[in-house]
Write an enzyme that holds these catalytic residues in place. Structure first.
Site, PDB file in Angstrom:
ATOM      1  N   ASN A   1       0.844  -1.192   0.000  1.00 33.12           N
ATOM      2  CA  ASN A   1       0.000   0.000   0.000  1.00 33.12           C
ATOM      3  C   ASN A   1       0.882   1.246   0.000  1.00 33.12           C
ATOM      4  OD1 ASN A   1       0.670  -0.797   2.694  1.00 33.12           O
ATOM      5  ND2 ASN A   1      -0.998   0.386   3.557  1.00 33.12           N
TER       6      ASN A   1
ATOM      7  N   GLU B   1      -3.018  -4.838  -2.834  1.00 33.19           N
ATOM      8  CA  GLU B   1      -3.511  -5.780  -3.850  1.00 33.19           C
ATOM      9  C   GLU B   1      -3.530  -5.142  -5.232  1.00 33.19           C
ATOM     10  OE1 GLU B   1      -4.764  -4.961  -0.945  1.00 33.19           O
ATOM     11  OE2 GLU B   1      -6.240  -6.406  -0.232  1.00 33.19           O
TER      12      GLU B   1
ATOM     13  N   CYS C   1     -10.273  -5.050   0.591  1.00 33.30           N
ATOM     14  CA  CYS C   1     -11.379  -4.085   0.587  1.00 33.30           C
ATOM     15  C   CYS C   1     -12.247  -4.317  -0.655  1.00 33.30           C
ATOM     16  CB  CYS C   1     -10.839  -2.653   0.620  1.00 33.30           C
ATOM     17  SG  CYS C   1     -10.208  -2.087  -0.972  1.00 33.30           S
TER      18      CYS C   1
END
Ligand code: THU
Length: 127
Positions: free
Chosen positions: A44, A57, A88
Site C-alpha cells: 500500500n 492488492e 477491501c
C-alpha cells in the site's frame, strides 16, 4: 495450505516491508501468482491527500497487468498488524476482473485465512 500458497504469502509478507503507510500505520503487502508461474508483489502507498492512497492488492495486480500478465492463479495479502482483514471492496472488484475464481489468502503474524474471490464478492459486477 499448499507449499505454493505459502511461498506466495511469504512474498506478500516481504512486500509489506516496503509499505508507505505513515497515516494509517497499516503496512500491507500482496503477491499475485500468474499462470506462467511468475509472481508480482505490491504494497500500500498512502498519500497526504488520503483518497489518493492505493492498496497493496491493486499495486500488485496493476504491476502484473502492466507487464502483460492477466491470468492469475492466486493472490495473497499480508498485514503487519494484530488485526487481520480481507481485501477491501475496491480490491475485490479488481481481483474479480481478471480472475473470478482464484483463491485469496489473507494473513497477519498469527492467523491465515483461505478464501476465494467468488466467496468474497458474490454477485460481482461485470460486463
Ligand atoms: N489496505 C490495503 O492495502 N488493502 C486492503 O485491502 C485494505 C486496506 C491499506 C490501505 C491503507 O493504506 C491501509 O490499508 C488502511 O486502510
Amino acid at each position: 495450505m499448499t507449499k505454493d500458497l505459502n511461498t506466495l504469502l511469504e512474498v506478500a509478507r516481504e512486500a509489506a516491508k516496503q509499505a508507505y503507510a505513515p497515516y494509517s500505520g497499516y503496512k500491507v503487502g500482496s503477491a499475485v501468482k500468474c499462470a506462467d508461474g511468475s509472481i508480482y508483489s505490491g504494497c500500500n502507498v498512502e498519500n497526504a491527500s488520503f483518497s489518493l492512497s492505493i492498496c497493496a492488492e491493486r499495486t500488485a495486480i496493476f504491476k502484473a497487468v502492466s507487464e502483460g500478465k492477466r491470468d492469475f492463479t492466486a493472490i495473497a495479502i499480508y498485514v503487519d498488524s494484530d488485526k487481520i482483514f480481507p481485501p477491501c471492496g475496491a480490491c475485490r472488484q479488481v481481483i474479480h476482473e481478471f480472475s473470478p475464481k482464484i483463491p485469496v489468502i489473507y494473513a497477519n503474524h498469527h492467523e491465515t485465512i483461505e478464501s476465494t474471490i467468488a466467496e468474497l464478492l458474490p454477485g460481482a459486477f461485470s460486463l
